[in-house]
Design a protein around this motif. Structure first.
Motif, mmCIF file in Angstrom:
data_model
loop_
_atom_site.group_PDB
_atom_site.id
_atom_site.type_symbol
_atom_site.label_atom_id
_atom_site.label_comp_id
_atom_site.label_asym_id
_atom_site.label_seq_id
_atom_site.Cartn_x
_atom_site.Cartn_y
_atom_site.Cartn_z
ATOM 1 N N TYR A 185 -11.603 2.062 24.547
ATOM 2 C CA TYR A 185 -11.800 2.329 25.297
ATOM 3 C C TYR A 185 -12.771 3.607 24.314
ATOM 4 O O TYR A 185 -12.163 4.498 23.798
ATOM 5 C CB TYR A 185 -11.038 3.598 26.216
ATOM 6 C CG TYR A 185 -10.737 3.092 27.856
ATOM 7 C CD1 TYR A 185 -11.189 2.675 28.627
ATOM 8 C CD2 TYR A 185 -9.732 2.308 27.270
ATOM 9 C CE1 TYR A 185 -10.270 1.842 29.820
ATOM 10 C CE2 TYR A 185 -8.792 1.805 28.368
ATOM 11 C CZ TYR A 185 -9.109 0.440 29.293
ATOM 12 O OH TYR A 185 -8.436 0.307 30.888
ATOM 13 N N SER A 192 -10.286 12.319 31.436
ATOM 14 C CA SER A 192 -10.911 10.176 31.475
ATOM 15 C C SER A 192 -9.810 9.859 31.358
ATOM 16 O O SER A 192 -9.467 8.309 31.506
ATOM 17 C CB SER A 192 -12.153 9.773 31.226
ATOM 18 O OG SER A 192 -12.296 10.859 29.709
ATOM 19 N N ALA A 195 -6.987 9.408 33.207
ATOM 20 C CA ALA A 195 -6.701 8.342 34.191
ATOM 21 C C ALA A 195 -7.111 6.516 33.898
ATOM 22 O O ALA A 195 -6.449 6.390 34.092
ATOM 23 C CB ALA A 195 -8.246 8.067 34.458
ATOM 24 N N VAL A 196 -7.479 7.250 32.105
ATOM 25 C CA VAL A 196 -6.738 5.677 31.700
ATOM 26 C C VAL A 196 -5.584 5.034 31.480
ATOM 27 O O VAL A 196 -4.903 4.199 31.488
ATOM 28 C CB VAL A 196 -7.367 5.571 30.114
ATOM 29 C CG1 VAL A 196 -7.189 4.026 28.717
ATOM 30 C CG2 VAL A 196 -8.640 5.833 30.231
ATOM 31 N N ALA A 199 -4.428 4.063 34.920
ATOM 32 C CA ALA A 199 -4.464 2.560 35.034
ATOM 33 C C ALA A 199 -3.912 2.165 34.344
ATOM 34 O O ALA A 199 -3.339 0.910 34.676
ATOM 35 C CB ALA A 199 -6.345 2.430 34.391
ATOM 36 N N GLU A 204 -3.706 -1.774 35.086
ATOM 37 C CA GLU A 204 -5.570 -2.327 34.944
ATOM 38 C C GLU A 204 -6.891 -1.371 33.748
ATOM 39 O O GLU A 204 -6.015 -1.197 33.549
ATOM 40 C CB GLU A 204 -6.400 -1.517 36.537
ATOM 41 C CG GLU A 204 -5.532 -1.913 37.978
ATOM 42 C CD GLU A 204 -5.823 -0.868 39.366
ATOM 43 O OE1 GLU A 204 -6.022 0.019 38.743
ATOM 44 O OE2 GLU A 204 -4.969 -1.304 40.288
ATOM 45 N N LEU A 206 -9.847 1.089 33.103
ATOM 46 C CA LEU A 206 -10.876 1.539 34.312
ATOM 47 C C LEU A 206 -11.042 1.547 33.393
ATOM 48 O O LEU A 206 -12.938 1.119 31.871
ATOM 49 C CB LEU A 206 -9.935 3.040 33.514
ATOM 50 C CG LEU A 206 -11.306 4.560 33.804
ATOM 51 C CD1 LEU A 206 -10.652 4.730 35.512
ATOM 52 C CD2 LEU A 206 -10.886 6.173 32.705
ATOM 53 N N ASP A 208 -14.963 2.830 34.034
ATOM 54 C CA ASP A 208 -16.454 3.240 33.050
ATOM 55 C C ASP A 208 -17.031 4.222 32.154
ATOM 56 O O ASP A 208 -17.388 4.452 31.260
ATOM 57 C CB ASP A 208 -15.991 4.445 34.312
ATOM 58 C CG ASP A 208 -16.722 4.404 35.456
ATOM 59 O OD1 ASP A 208 -16.985 4.139 35.823
ATOM 60 O OD2 ASP A 208 -15.965 5.734 36.172
ATOM 61 N N HIS A 209 -15.075 3.936 31.169
ATOM 62 C CA HIS A 209 -14.962 4.102 29.594
ATOM 63 C C HIS A 209 -14.772 2.524 29.105
ATOM 64 O O HIS A 209 -14.205 3.101 27.911
ATOM 65 C CB HIS A 209 -14.545 4.940 29.458
ATOM 66 C CG HIS A 209 -14.456 6.397 29.709
ATOM 67 N ND1 HIS A 209 -15.566 7.321 29.191
ATOM 68 C CD2 HIS A 209 -14.316 7.107 30.847
ATOM 69 C CE1 HIS A 209 -15.398 8.715 30.155
ATOM 70 N NE2 HIS A 209 -15.060 8.414 31.718
ATOM 71 N N THR A 234 -10.195 -5.017 38.317
ATOM 72 C CA THR A 234 -9.459 -4.207 37.381
ATOM 73 C C THR A 234 -8.431 -4.414 37.199
ATOM 74 O O THR A 234 -7.776 -4.042 35.518
ATOM 75 C CB THR A 234 -10.249 -2.765 37.679
ATOM 76 O OG1 THR A 234 -9.121 -2.572 39.178
ATOM 77 C CG2 THR A 234 -11.064 -1.812 38.565
#
Length: 300
Positions: A185, A192, A195-196, A199, A204, A206, A208-209, A234
């Protein structure tokens, strides 16, 4: 130009993340609080001759050796924590042990690790979140990576968080690698990165990154990301690579896609039209290549 920052320049250009993960299948992580220097196996304060020994074996057997340390707290164990990781999609694995000292890393079988075989260590099921904070290698890795590592170390997934030496792609700092899957990532900040971590815990990715999976060639990484984005998939195993063919700048990758059968993706590596400094310490400009999806077709 000491104030130049490659990550800021990359974001301003809008450099694509997809297909930029280092291509690595086997990793050895060794706990070492630092300092790491510019090149860890040359400059870090390792036992006499150990750096040269690891450099020779890692090159021969295609193993990425990383030095790691805890962020914001001391080591959790007496001795030196070591992790051996193999990135292989659903068959990925991690093993771990605590060495009495770094010198004992000489006894680890990098030949077996490079071939994807067990080292006979203790299985480790939880994912590792390795955040690049290697400031002597590139200033952006420290300036953007350390806040990410500290945020993760203060969150619910702290036990798996390690600061790590150079992982590749300085201009994408903050960089994080999820092991053993080899999920790269980039462009992360504190929010973020958390969030990683969430996930990852949910099985899952992520998108977006997401830079790509290190067990695939870069063109196939870009193909994997393209399918995931097109179908909004995802789950870790929603897209499984079955074959990859690379012919010059063109990569053809076949995937089994959850709920969609087999798909084949053709990706072309396109050289950059202009040149730029790609790291903070770069002494010359280089083109910024990108991957262009040529075709996505049903292969059922």
């Amino acid at each position: 130009m000491t104030d130049f920052r490659c990550a800021a320049a990359s974001r301003e250009r809008g450099d694509a993340l997809a297909g930029t993960a280092s291509t690595v299948r086997s990793y050895l992580l060794l706990e070492h609080a630092g300092p790491w220097g510019v090149d860890v196996l040359r400059d870090a304060r390792l036992p006499d001759g150990l750096g040269a020994h690891l450099r020779e074996l890692s090159g021969r057997h295609r193993v990425r050796v990383l030095l790691v340390r805890r962020s914001g707290r001391g080591a959790g164990d007496a001795g030196v924590r070591a992790f051996a990781c193999r990135a292989a999609g659903p068959d990925s694995w991690t093993e771990t042990t605590v060495l009495e000292g770094l010198e004992d890393a000489r006894d680890l079988d990098l030949g077996a690790l490079g071939a994807g075989r067990s080292l006979g260590l203790e299985p480790h099921d939880a994912p590792l979140l390795a955040v690049c904070t290697h400031g002597r290698h590139d200033a952006c890795c420290a300036e953007l990576g350390r806040p990410v590592a500290l945020a993760l170390a203060g969150g619910p997934h702290a036990e798996g968080v390690w600061e790590t030496s150079h992982v590749g792609g300085d201009r994408f700092a903050g960089n994080l690698v999820v092991l053993p899957r080899g999920l790269y990532y980039g462009g992360l900040d504190q929010e973020s990165a958390l969030a990683v971590a969430d996930a990852t815990a949910a099985g899952e990715v992520l998108l977006d990154h997401f830079r790509g999976r290190s067990d695939l060639p870069m063109g196939a990484q870009a193909a994997d990301v393209a399918i995931r984005r097109e179908l909004d998939l995802t789950g870790l195993d929603d897209v499984l690579a079955r074959s990859v063919r690379v012919e010059g700048d063109v990569t053809t990758a076949r995937f089994d896609v959850a709920g969609h059968g087999a798909r084949e993706v053709v990706v072309r590596r396109v050289p950059g039209e202009t040149t730029h400094r790609l790291t903070c310490s770069a002494r010359r400009d280089d083109p910024v290549p990108r991957h262009e999806v040529v075709e996505v077709r049903d292969a059922s």
